[in-house]
Design a protein around this motif. Structure first.
Motif, short mmCIF file in Angstrom:
data_model
loop_
_atom_site.label_atom_id
_atom_site.label_comp_id
_atom_site.label_asym_id
_atom_site.label_seq_id
_atom_site.Cartn_x
_atom_site.Cartn_y
_atom_site.Cartn_z
N ALA A 318 -16.13 4.03 -8.13
CA ALA A 318 -15.20 3.00 -8.65
C ALA A 318 -15.58 2.59 -10.07
O ALA A 318 -14.70 2.40 -10.92
CB ALA A 318 -15.20 1.78 -7.72
N ASP A 319 -16.89 2.48 -10.34
CA ASP A 319 -17.35 2.08 -11.67
C ASP A 319 -16.91 3.08 -12.74
O ASP A 319 -16.51 2.70 -13.83
CB ASP A 319 -18.89 1.96 -11.70
CG ASP A 319 -19.37 0.71 -10.96
OD1 ASP A 319 -18.52 -0.16 -10.64
OD2 ASP A 319 -20.58 0.60 -10.68
N VAL A 320 -17.00 4.36 -12.42
CA VAL A 320 -16.63 5.38 -13.41
C VAL A 320 -15.12 5.58 -13.47
O VAL A 320 -14.56 5.86 -14.53
CB VAL A 320 -17.40 6.70 -13.16
CG1 VAL A 320 -16.81 7.51 -12.02
CG2 VAL A 320 -17.46 7.54 -14.41
N ALA A 321 -14.43 5.40 -12.35
CA ALA A 321 -12.97 5.58 -12.31
C ALA A 321 -12.25 4.58 -13.21
O ALA A 321 -11.18 4.88 -13.75
CB ALA A 321 -12.46 5.48 -10.88
N LYS A 322 -12.85 3.40 -13.38
CA LYS A 322 -12.24 2.36 -14.23
C LYS A 322 -12.09 2.81 -15.68
O LYS A 322 -11.25 2.32 -16.41
CB LYS A 322 -13.15 1.11 -14.26
CG LYS A 322 -13.12 0.23 -13.06
CD LYS A 322 -14.10 -0.91 -13.28
CE LYS A 322 -14.53 -1.52 -11.95
NZ LYS A 322 -15.79 -2.25 -12.04
N LYS A 323 -12.96 3.72 -16.09
CA LYS A 323 -13.00 4.11 -17.50
C LYS A 323 -11.96 5.16 -17.88
O LYS A 323 -11.81 5.50 -19.04
CB LYS A 323 -14.39 4.66 -17.84
CG LYS A 323 -15.53 3.70 -17.58
CD LYS A 323 -16.86 4.41 -17.83
CE LYS A 323 -18.03 3.56 -17.37
NZ LYS A 323 -19.29 4.31 -17.40
N TYR A 324 -11.30 5.72 -16.88
CA TYR A 324 -10.39 6.85 -17.16
C TYR A 324 -8.96 6.57 -16.71
O TYR A 324 -8.72 5.81 -15.79
CB TYR A 324 -10.91 8.11 -16.46
CG TYR A 324 -12.19 8.62 -17.05
CD1 TYR A 324 -12.19 9.55 -18.08
CD2 TYR A 324 -13.43 8.16 -16.58
CE1 TYR A 324 -13.37 10.02 -18.64
CE2 TYR A 324 -14.61 8.61 -17.13
CZ TYR A 324 -14.58 9.54 -18.16
OH TYR A 324 -15.76 10.00 -18.70
N LYS A 325 -8.05 7.26 -17.38
CA LYS A 325 -6.64 7.14 -17.03
C LYS A 325 -6.34 8.12 -15.88
O LYS A 325 -6.98 9.17 -15.77
CB LYS A 325 -5.76 7.50 -18.23
CG LYS A 325 -5.79 6.41 -19.31
CD LYS A 325 -4.63 6.59 -20.26
CE LYS A 325 -4.31 5.34 -21.06
NZ LYS A 325 -5.41 4.48 -21.41
N PRO A 326 -5.35 7.77 -15.04
CA PRO A 326 -5.02 8.69 -13.94
C PRO A 326 -4.38 9.99 -14.45
O PRO A 326 -3.87 10.03 -15.58
CB PRO A 326 -4.01 7.88 -13.10
CG PRO A 326 -3.45 6.87 -14.04
CD PRO A 326 -4.52 6.55 -15.03
N ARG A 327 -4.42 10.99 -13.62
CA ARG A 327 -3.76 12.26 -13.94
C ARG A 327 -2.28 12.02 -14.21
O ARG A 327 -1.62 11.30 -13.49
CB ARG A 327 -3.93 13.21 -12.75
CG ARG A 327 -3.02 14.43 -12.75
CD ARG A 327 -3.24 15.23 -11.49
NE ARG A 327 -2.19 16.18 -11.25
CZ ARG A 327 -1.11 15.95 -10.53
NH1 ARG A 327 -0.93 14.74 -9.97
NH2 ARG A 327 -0.19 16.89 -10.36
N LYS A 328 -1.80 12.67 -15.24
CA LYS A 328 -0.37 12.55 -15.54
C LYS A 328 0.41 13.44 -14.58
O LYS A 328 -0.01 14.55 -14.26
CB LYS A 328 -0.10 13.02 -16.99
CG LYS A 328 -0.53 12.01 -18.03
CD LYS A 328 0.09 12.35 -19.38
CE LYS A 328 -0.12 11.23 -20.39
NZ LYS A 328 -1.53 11.04 -20.74
N MET A 329 1.55 12.90 -14.12
CA MET A 329 2.35 13.67 -13.15
C MET A 329 2.99 14.88 -13.84
O MET A 329 3.49 14.78 -14.96
CB MET A 329 3.46 12.78 -12.58
CG MET A 329 2.93 11.55 -11.88
SD MET A 329 1.89 12.00 -10.49
CE MET A 329 3.13 12.53 -9.33
N VAL A 330 2.97 16.01 -13.13
CA VAL A 330 3.59 17.23 -13.65
C VAL A 330 4.99 17.29 -13.07
O VAL A 330 5.17 17.54 -11.89
CB VAL A 330 2.79 18.48 -13.20
CG1 VAL A 330 3.32 19.71 -13.88
CG2 VAL A 330 1.31 18.29 -13.49
#
Length: 333
Positions: A318-330
């Motif tokens: 969770a700590d590292v997931a906060k730093k990144y944007k979600p995968r863009k939908m294809v």
């Protein structure tokens, strides 16, 4: 459905970790599994983790709370073996509806409490639908390759009962997980679609398969792309992989999945590969590093842990997931 999709557009959602790993720490005895209600039950009940939703509900609620405290957005109900097919091992087929209903209620109560405390971070409950201990595609008898231990219709009926109970218990979505045989999963999806149609409801569906070895196939022989094709006729919320492999080993298959699907993607890998004693040694820090590779490459929307993972692993994720944007939908693959 729209609420979850809305959140998924904005950030990566974190799924919880292992239920079994956490339950082992309680060292429950046969008597604990039985509780007062089943103290004279004729068969052995130790190991029936789903039953603990009835006999040790406080422990189940505590585990859900620990995962939410660690940063999880979604917890799974304690219903991995919650079908008449799996419960036949304990001669508890008659309890299946109640087990699923109570498990969903426990998880939902905990989720609502956390959402109320922090409305900015809504918490969700996924109804866990395991693969059962039978396979519709393969024979369990090498001398009779044509033999099947279960039919599609028997699976459909068992899954339908589970789905109805989970929905009545208040789950926000359904998670058909640890799929080693896609035909079993298709029976579960068929049952879900039946219930949706009968009730005129729309409930988000997550699907998570299992790549069983380095050949990159499911147990019933499908590649990532074949698995995806087999289930994509249903409007899914997400598709992904869990179990069998650790985060590092799972990455190439998730990459291929991410390139091919219009659905959100999910992963909940094991804490590495099991050691000689069947235990999982990967630390939260190690797992975090491997998962950060997913996030850097933008291949994931929902991330959590499977066998061997604990709230410490989920907190690191969770700590590292906060730093990144979600995968863009294809769109329009």
């Amino acid at each position: 459905m729209s609420k979850i999709k809305e959140v998924l557009q904005k950030r990566i959602l974190v799924l919880d970790g292992a239920m079994g790993t956490m339950l082992q720490q309680y060292n429950f005895t046969e008597e604990d599994f039985r509780g007062e209600r089943f103290k004279d039950y004729p068969s052995s009940l130790k190991g029936n983790n789903d039953l603990l939703s009835l006999t040790q509900p406080k422990a189940i609620a505590e585990i859900h709370a620990k995962y939410f405290e660690a940063g999880a957005d979604i917890v799974e109900t304690n219903t991995f073996s919650g079908t008449t097919i799996a419960m036949a091992d304990y001669e508890m087929e008659d309890l299946v509806y109640e087990l699923n209903l109570e498990s969903a209620k426990i998880a939902k109560q905990v989720a609502d409490k956390f959402t109320k405390a922090n409305p900015e971070k809504p918490r969700f409950v996924a109804g866990s639908i395991g693969p059962t201990n039978k396979t519709a595609s393969l024979s369990p008898d090498v001398n009779r390759p044509e033999y099947r231990a279960i039919t599609f219709n028997e699976l459909r009926m068992a899954y339908k009962q589970q789905v109805e109970a989970l929905i009545n218990g208040g789950v926000d979505m359904l998670l058909v997980e640890t799929i080693f045989d896609t035909l079993n999963a298709k029976a579960a999806l068929f049952a879900i679609e039946e219930v949706k149609e009968e009730r005129n409801i729309d409930i988000p569906i997550m699907v998570s398969g299992t790549i069983t070895d380095a050949s990159g196939r499911t147990l019933s022989g499908q590649t990532v792309e074949a698995f995806l094709t087999s289930i994509s006729h249903i409007p899914l919320l997400s598709v992904g992989f869990n179990c069998a492999l650790g985060a590092q080993q799972l990455k190439p298959y998730l990459q291929r999945l991410s390139n091919e699907t219009e659905f959100f993607t999910s992963a909940h890998p094991n804490a590495g590969l099991p050691n000689a004693f069947g235990e999982y040694d990967e630390s939260p820090k190690q797992m975090q590093q491997y998962i950060e590779d997913y996030l850097k490459d933008g291949i994931i929307n929902i991330i959590g842990g499977c066998c061997g993972t604990s709230p410490d692993h989920i907190k690191a994720i969770a700590d590292v997931a906060k730093k990144y944007k979600p995968r863009k939908m294809v769109i329009g693959v």
